[in-house]
Design an enzyme around this catalytic site. Structure first.
Site, PDB file in Angstrom:
ATOM      1  N   LYS A 110       0.831  -1.218   0.000  1.00 24.70           N
ATOM      2  CA  LYS A 110       0.000   0.000   0.000  1.00 24.70           C
ATOM      3  C   LYS A 110       0.860   1.261   0.000  1.00 24.70           C
ATOM      4  O   LYS A 110       1.835   1.353   0.754  1.00 24.70           O
ATOM      5  CB  LYS A 110      -0.894  -0.047   1.253  1.00 24.70           C
ATOM      6  CG  LYS A 110      -1.916   1.071   1.357  1.00 24.70           C
ATOM      7  CD  LYS A 110      -3.241   0.702   0.696  1.00 24.70           C
ATOM      8  CE  LYS A 110      -4.213   1.885   0.677  1.00 24.70           C
ATOM      9  NZ  LYS A 110      -4.068   2.728  -0.522  1.00 24.70           N
ATOM     10  N   ASN A 168       5.410   6.408  -6.692  1.00 27.47           N
ATOM     11  CA  ASN A 168       4.109   6.726  -7.297  1.00 27.47           C
ATOM     12  C   ASN A 168       3.992   8.231  -7.520  1.00 27.47           C
ATOM     13  O   ASN A 168       3.709   8.981  -6.591  1.00 27.47           O
ATOM     14  CB  ASN A 168       2.998   6.223  -6.360  1.00 27.47           C
ATOM     15  CG  ASN A 168       1.616   6.518  -6.890  1.00 27.47           C
ATOM     16  OD1 ASN A 168       1.453   7.019  -8.005  1.00 27.47           O
ATOM     17  ND2 ASN A 168       0.605   6.210  -6.100  1.00 27.47           N
ATOM     18  N   CYS A 206      -0.752   9.248  -8.517  1.00 26.52           N
ATOM     19  CA  CYS A 206      -2.033   8.984  -7.861  1.00 26.52           C
ATOM     20  C   CYS A 206      -3.043  10.057  -8.265  1.00 26.52           C
ATOM     21  O   CYS A 206      -2.818  11.247  -8.044  1.00 26.52           O
ATOM     22  CB  CYS A 206      -1.903   8.974  -6.340  1.00 26.52           C
ATOM     23  SG  CYS A 206      -3.514   8.713  -5.560  1.00 26.52           S
ATOM     24  N   GLY A 225      -2.616  -2.643 -15.548  1.00 25.90           N
ATOM     25  CA  GLY A 225      -3.813  -1.963 -16.036  1.00 25.90           C
ATOM     26  C   GLY A 225      -4.777  -2.980 -16.600  1.00 25.90           C
ATOM     27  O   GLY A 225      -4.675  -3.350 -17.758  1.00 25.90           O
ATOM     28  N   GLY A 226      -5.676  -3.459 -15.764  1.00 23.81           N
ATOM     29  CA  GLY A 226      -6.724  -4.353 -16.251  1.00 23.81           C
ATOM     30  C   GLY A 226      -6.301  -5.776 -16.516  1.00 23.81           C
ATOM     31  O   GLY A 226      -7.068  -6.551 -17.094  1.00 23.81           O
TER      32      GLY A 226
END
Lengths: 246, 308, 308, 246
Positions: free
Chosen positions: C49, C132, C135, C248-249
């Site tokens: 996370k 990251n 976000c 992604g997916g």
């Protein structure tokens, strides 16, 4: 074109990867052999175009090969299941040009649409010869069905495990004299038939489609008489207009 | 019928429409293919196939690939060219569609955009010009104009000078800030914006280990792009004063209402026409009941209602 | 087992992995929630996370909205802060996961990125830092760094100076040119890039006529974004020399192979974990058969095979 | 948590928009009343969390209201249909804290999970009083089911078309003396009960969920003892930790 609901009556394997599905519904828009239907499947965005094997009096027969997720899902469907189907798509073959002794040549999944064509030609009194090409003995289907119509059937397999070894064009001599050529199959086969055929003829092409009824220009091809849509102006092109591109 | 018409009516850049439903360019041809299926005069209007100066065959096939809840297309602006569109297609369209139509214009140069726009602007049947500066499937034109604010502004300014009809600019979603582009085309004199064009996507054929589309990439449309389209419509409608035509994955009367709440004055329907050729008729017929369900008296009254 | 391991093995920035499967940050907690379900040591690794300097509750609820073939989330980087992550979460993680883990770092300032990255870089259990800069669900940070090449470059350069572990930069798809950003972070010293973060999307509640998410917009993930992700992985892998982590997916073993053909060295799985908690296990177990079907002897050998 | 396949045995309407579905499958992970299951539905991305009405010996009973496309689709399912279900989700109610005379208060779709709770409390010899709140007479369901357990049942409707007119808190006096409060319903009702209740208690909350098992932080809430996840640390919170935010 018509959208209607068909009910599956039968759905059985003919070979390890070719299935036959019999449906009941409104077949009134299916007017010529060589047309196709376009089927909406739950959870898949685009409809699946499947050529018509036979259609008569509200009974629609499809023969399809499992090539992807859509056809795999179709093969799992049970009798009683209903499907949303667009019918009456594509131009289809012109039976009036057959002459006395038409030659029909199908390869693999190109075989099924020739059945309704052969049926109409036999009924019209033509002397019909059908050449069916497959990869191997285990891929052969529909031979007896064509014979039952009264057609003469020659089978070729690439590995020689059934019929004559080699490609469909290898038995043209054996087929003898013919007045017109109808063909359906993968593009390399169509091209070989086009080159080997001594007559005019009609060739049914495949292409990935968006809509299947001429709206999206997804399946365009060039012909000597301008751009055509495989789904709407085809899938059948006459020999004299075909442009081989690839 | 009178009452239903009033409930659905909107006005787009000064032209009254019976309803906000517009089949999107490239999914409805010149209308006459669909006129066999239903009376297309029930539509608000429709946007015809993107027109260029010269006839174009477009890209090689395969041009289509399936995706989860959507599809890729890489047609590449196949069209017969502006001369043939005016000489052959518009008369055939006119025979079946009597309302002002939306003329979708594409191009590869400023000159071409100017020429094609002014030619179509002069046609009586044309109500709006939809300037496509966002086609992802052609090289050296289309989207290249629409992904940079300054080039978008210059093409819109040039076309603005030569067209009298309302000028709607179709925007690309493949940008960092669609708001910036929308503001630039508004400043350049656009009467409206339409968005989104397709998202640039791709699929690979596992057997051949090559891109599935001959063009390598294609434009992603269908229900899958709806959340992205809705976000962009909401952002743009909050930032410009000109009307926004919302599109991108709209598949139902509920989606139409959601787009209008976000700020769309009218709504284009694209890929759904390819799955269900009667989609626009079905949506128009479903709207009154869905409006009742959500307590909506008039579509015109909810435009932008979800804005802060 | 030995043979299967070899077929699936890849190396990411110098660290060998048994397979390329990586649960994506924000869908796998700190791993121990999933350790009750299966032995998570079968994973290539996982990305925990996103961690910030201070504890964060994140955004108000609703934070989740369903979409066609996907979902929006606007969690807003909820996490207990880097101190608590190091003191409490990593030891609990270590008890169930023995491989090097990927530490996902987020922030609202250069200082924060530097501090959190260097703190986590010093942890033995951390194999890679995943920075990251993309976000979409926080304001004034996150994506703001990742949508402009120069700010992306400066944050990466600053973090590069303080971390010894391989530095992977997670990129936003909400940009005009992801290739430009990827090249900028490569030039700034990144050891790899991971993409795509979520697409910015939105839904509206028809009953309330208000945005469905409390945060108004959210990040779109799930199968629906796969074609966009694949296109971007293909473009970036063709433009940079550092490894690309594709995401992604991705929902199946087939999708993993498609991503690797496009150029991904490893593959992160996100939203699919939320529908099927065993998704990563199922994909790892399915890979050998799917590889056989497509004649693939080794995953490492197909990386980028669909590139021109 | 366990993923398994359940088969629908019964699926019937209880009111105009509330349905009851009985399924057979592995209920072993459902260990406390007030837990929920998470159901995967064809064509919808996220699972649908539905509270457990009852679970015993492989029979799972759900009572759900049609609120969207998922529950609408569930209501159309026929017996024999199979569903992919995650079971054993959420903390559930703690029956050991009930005392001799627990008071259970449910509103609308908050009523179903109280059934399994009342069943266990009645079986344990408690004197159970249940207050059920609905909008109108046509929305009332489950009253007889609670009575059959031996519970005393008070019904309120907002429009007074059934039972006592008004909200659930209006009949607290009539309910009499109670030792503990269990509640489930919309947040405004929970808040009213929280304020009206004279005892400690447990309150079951609803929130839009991503995963339903604690991974995505989609349904977080603040409590006096830190952030909690409604799906994993809830849906039941004890009175002493609740923070009312909105």
């Amino acid at each position: 074109m018509k959208q209607s609901i068909f009910i599956i009556k039968e759905n059985i394997a003919l070979t390890h990867d070719v299935w036959k599905m019999v449906l009941e519904g409104d077949t009134s828009e299916i007017t010529r052999p060589g047309q196709f239907v376009n089927i909406l499947l739950d959870g898949l965005y685009l409809r699946r175009p499947i050529s018509v094997h036979d259609a008569e009096d509200g009974v629609l027969t499809l023969i399809y090969k499992i090539v992807g997720v859509g056809t795999a899902r179709m093969s799992e469907m049970k009798p009683g299941h209903s499907l949303d189907v667009l019918t009456g798509l594509g131009n289809g073959y012109d039976v009036t040009r057959a002459g006395a002794r038409p030659l029909l040549i199908g390869g693999g999944v190109g075989v099924p649409p020739l059945y309704m064509l052969a049926k109409q030609l036999c009924a019209a009194g033509c002397e019909v010869t059908v050449i069916l090409g497959f990869r191997s003995a285990r891929d052969v289907f529909c031979k007896e069905a064509f014979e039952a119509l009264g057609a003469r059937v020659l089978v070729t397999t690439e590995d020689g495990t059934y019929g004559t070894r080699g490609f469909v064009t290898g038995v043209f001599d054996e087929a003898g004299d013919y007045t017109y050529t109808y063909s359906c199959g993968p593009e390399p086969m169509l091209r070989a038939v086009y080159n080997a055929s001594g007559t005019s003829g009609e060739y049914s092409f495949e292409e990935r489609m968006g809509c299947g009824f001429g709206a999206c220009m997804g399946c365009s091809c060039k012909t000597l008489y301008g751009n055509k849509r495989i789904c709407k102006d085809g899938p059948v092109l006459v020999k004299e207009e075909i442009v081989w591109e690839k | 019928m009178g009452e239903v018409t009033n409930k659905l009516a909107v006005s787009l850049c000064g032209i009254d429409m019976d309803n906000p439903i517009i089949p999107a360019s490239g999914t409805f041809g010149y209308g006459y293919e669909f006129a066999d299926l239903y009376d297309i005069n029930m539509l608000g209007t429709f946007s015809f196939k993107g027109t260029t100066r010269q006839p174009r065959f477009g890209n090689a096939t395969p041009r289509i690939a399936e995706c989860p809840s959507g599809m890729l297309n890489a047609v590449g602006l196949q069209n017969p060219g502006v001369d043939a569109v005016i000489a052959h297609e518009l008369p055939k369209m006119r025979a079946v569609f009597t309302k002002p139509v939306m003329a979708n214009v594409s191009g590869f140069s400023l000159d071409e955009y100017i020429e094609v726009s002014s030619r179509l602007d002069a046609e009586d049947s044309v109500g709006w010009i939809e300037l496509n500066i966002s086609c992802p499937n052609v090289h050296g034109g289309g989207m290249a104009f629409g992904t940079c604010a300054s080039s978008a502004e210059s093409v819109v300014r040039a076309v603005r000078d030569v067209v009298k009809k309302p000028l709607i600019v179709k925007l690309s979603p493949n940008v960092t800030s669609i708001v910036e582009i929308a503001k630039a085309v508004e400043a350049a004199g656009a009467d409206g914006v339409s968005l989104i064009n397709t998202l640039l996507g791709m699929r690979i054929d596992l057997r051949r280990r090559k891109p599935l589309l001959a063009n390598v990439t294609g434009g992603y449309s269908g229900a899958a792009v709806f959340p992205v389209a809705l976000r962009m419509v909401y952002q743009v409608a909050g930032a410009v004063k000109i009307p926004v035509v919302g599109m991108g994955g709209v598949s139902s009367a509920e989606d139409v209402i959601e787009m209008m709440l976000a700020g769309a004055t009218a709504v284009e329907i694209g890929a759904e026409n390819l799955r269900n050729p009667w989609a626009c008729r079905d949506i128009i017929q479903a709207l009154p009941d869905v409006m009742d369900k959500y307590g909506i008296d008039s579509l015109a009254s909810i435009i932008g209602a979800a804005q802060p």
